[in-house]
Design a protein around this motif. Structure first.
Motif, short mmCIF file in Angstrom:
data_model
loop_
_atom_site.label_atom_id
_atom_site.label_comp_id
_atom_site.label_asym_id
_atom_site.label_seq_id
_atom_site.Cartn_x
_atom_site.Cartn_y
_atom_site.Cartn_z
N ALA A 146 0.84 -1.20 0.00
CA ALA A 146 0.00 0.00 0.00
C ALA A 146 0.87 1.25 0.00
O ALA A 146 1.81 1.36 0.79
N SER A 147 0.54 2.19 -0.89
CA SER A 147 1.25 3.47 -0.92
C SER A 147 0.89 4.25 0.35
O SER A 147 -0.06 3.92 1.04
N ARG B 284 -2.67 5.29 0.36
CA ARG B 284 -3.63 4.22 0.64
C ARG B 284 -3.56 3.81 2.10
O ARG B 284 -4.59 3.54 2.73
N VAL B 285 -2.36 3.77 2.67
CA VAL B 285 -2.23 3.45 4.09
C VAL B 285 -3.02 4.46 4.91
O VAL B 285 -3.78 4.09 5.82
#
Lengths: 233, 347
Positions: free
Chosen positions: A132-133, A136-137
């Motif tokens: 997860a980027s 996104r995190v």
């Protein structure tokens, strides 16, 4: 309710709700961002930012209002420029929202920061290793886990914005229909003979709205905690 | 092929470790504070090391951001996302892999709709392992995945880890300070002390090296024997055959014909100049001494050659002198069947 409340009173209640709602919604992203900076980042000026955010809590509200007037008044550079853009805030309801937002900001940031500090960075690390980027995190792990704090912060800020008086009246005055919020209206009604009845009705409305907000936040927070705590509702 | 080189200093501690390993399970072994976890954190990118070079099958990972490295990381704690159910945790990586084989291998099919808070420690760790496997990793990092569990839960999960090892096509870097775990899982052993690599090599060779025994801890040192299950007998014993000869163990949880690893602790091995008779121990293997190492204490560590397999024995200095133990000495090693706990036998 519009029968029970006179038009002037109703106007104040509607204006207060609008001011508090706009102040809360527009300051929320900034509140989350500042809370994140203060909780998760080390940078030069960290203490300064922390102090600035908390300043309205400690300063006399009149001082905050006066400083706002100096910065955003029509004669000030910033205020004049905003005025020219058609976005002037001095003596307008948008100015009341700005004053309310600034006065409520410390409470909002505090609540959000506390909940953010309770989020285990280990979970964010785990999400990153799963591909997860950062973005996104943040949206799939950090925000859901700090949701109770965001909620509490927003409701506290809303309640504070509903009740803000000192900075508002100093910055945008007490213009009926434009900047006369509930507290300003109560103050104005108490200045004229026979205004007590109107003032009392507004007092009752204030108490009902405040209690309603607290109950709503309690219920919502319990729901969110249940979701996170894993007890299937 | 896995290549790792990490250099980092933190306060007074300097980590300077480099090693290469073929595929399979590479165990980073050492006391707590030896730098094991720092190495895996640097490999994953979670620790910004002063310098870190990591390649897996020729592909460099250290130049990539954390989320592009495709590293499956299993932490000491499960670190499951509390607001998501087990299924959503497993699919968080969105790799598009078919989850079913992993779910079956780990036995977590009945947990999919539960929240992490409703899982036991062992279940949660199995889900965490599944979640890492389902990220379609290039490299699996397991940082003491059993450390937070009690003995019963460890025994429950170890067979699953053995399955992961046998099914995984990717190299696994496994951190542990538990000798039984290392003995059961490791292909390659990297022994660490104070942030430095002291020995690297094939696990079977290192574990039976008397010079490595002090690093392992002399009370826990012991060689691994590879053996095949011949038959389960009715009296509760299992007969195995290894290169060194027949072995009798308490019932082993493997089917007949399966090959297993048996760890025999050095302190459970007794030496005799003649083939002993009239003793209760069932395992008597003809051996030849291949190396001896004197310790500082009253004991010596003796490496034995049992028909090609290696054993370690720890005996007192006094006995070693009395028996004239030296390279080339020939005699018999005696191992009590019941001294080999089931935790020391793995698939």
């Amino acid at each position: 309710m519009s029968d029970w409340l006179g038009p002037a009173e109703w106007q104040a209640v509607a204006l207060s709700l609008r001011v508090a709602l706009v102040a809360t919604v527009l300051s929320l992203p900034f509140g989350v961002a500042v809370a994140w900076l203060l909780a998760r980042r080390k940078f030069p000026g960290h203490a300064l930012l922390n102090g600035l955010v908390h300043l309205p809590l400690i300063l006399p509200p009149v001082v905050t209002g006066y400083l706002l007037l100096i910065a955003f008044g029509p004669q000030a550079a910033l205020g004049g420029w905003l005025e020219a853009m058609g976005l002037g805030v001095a003596f307008r309801w948008t100015g009341a929202a700005l004053a309310a937002a600034i006065m409520a900001f410390p409470l909002m940031v505090r609540a959000i920061r506390l909940s953010l500090e309770a989020v285990d960075p280990g979970l964010e690390d785990a999400a990153a290793t799963l591909g997860a980027s950062r973005w996104r995190v943040f949206w799939t792990i950090t925000v859901p886990l700090m949701a109770p704090g965001i909620l509490t912060g927003a409701i506290l800020a809303f309640a504070k914005a509903m009740g803000e008086f000192g900075a508002t009246i100093t910055f945008v005055s007490n213009i009926p229909g434009e900047t006369r919020t509930v507290p300003s209206a109560i103050y104005a009604f108490l200045q004229v003979p026979g205004g007590e009845a109107s003032a009392w009705r507004l007092v009752i409305v204030s108490v009902v709205i405040a209690m309603g907000a607290l109950l709503a936040s309690e219920l919502l927070a319990r729901r969110v905690m249940q979701r996170i705590g894993g007890r299937d509702a | 092929m896995l290549e790792v080189a990490v250099r980092h200093s933190l306060g007074g501690f300097t980590l300077d470790a480099a090693f290469q390993a073929p595929g399979g399970v590479t165990c980073l072994f050492g006391r707590s504070g030896a730098g094991k976890t720092s190495i895996v954190r640097a490999v994953a990118g979670l620790l910004k090391a002063e310098s870190a070079r990591v390649t897996v099958d020729g592909k460099r990972l250290d130049t990539l951001p954390i989320h592009r490295r495709r590293i499956g990381y299993v932490f000491q704690e499960p670190r499951l996302f509390p607001h998501l159910d087990v299924a959503a945790n497993l699919h968080y990586a969105r790799s598009g892999m078919d989850a079913q084989p992993v779910i079956e291998m780990l036995g977590i099919g009945h947990l999919l709709e539960r929240r992490p808070a409703a899982l036991s420690g062992g279940e949660a760790q199995r889900v965490a392992i599944g979640r890492a496997l389902l990220s379609n990793p290039r490299l699996l990092l397991l940082d003491e995945p059993l450390a937070a569990l009690d003995e019963a839960r460890k025994a429950e999960i170890l067979p699953y880890l053995e399955r992961v090892r046998d099914a995984a096509e990717v190299p696994i870097l496994y951190v542990s300070h538990s000798v039984p775990e290392v003995a059961r899982l490791a292909t390659t052993l990297v022994a660490l002390e104070n942030g430095r690599v002291v020995r690297v090599g094939a696990a079977a060779a290192l574990l039976s090296d008397p010079d490595v025994a002090p690093v392992i801890g002399i009370r826990e040192a012991g060689a691994i024997l590879e053996a095949r299950v011949v038959r389960h007998h009715e009296d509760g014993l299992t007969e195995l055959s290894g290169v060194g000869g027949a072995l009798w163990l308490p019932r082993v949880a493997a089917v007949e014909g399966a090959s297993v690893r048996v760890r025999i602790e050095a302190q459970d091995v007794m030496l005799s100049t003649h083939r002993p008779e009239g003793i209760s121990a069932l395992n008597v293997l003809p051996v030849e001494v291949s190396a001896i190492r004197d310790g500082q204490g009253p004991g010596v560590m003796v490496q034995l050659n049992a028909g090609g397999a290696r054993l370690l024995a720890r005996v007192t200095n006094r006995s070693a002198k009395a028996m004239g133990l030296a390279d080339g000495w020939q005699g018999y090693a005696v191992v009590k069947t019941v001294s080999i706990a089931s935790g020391n036998v793995g698939g």
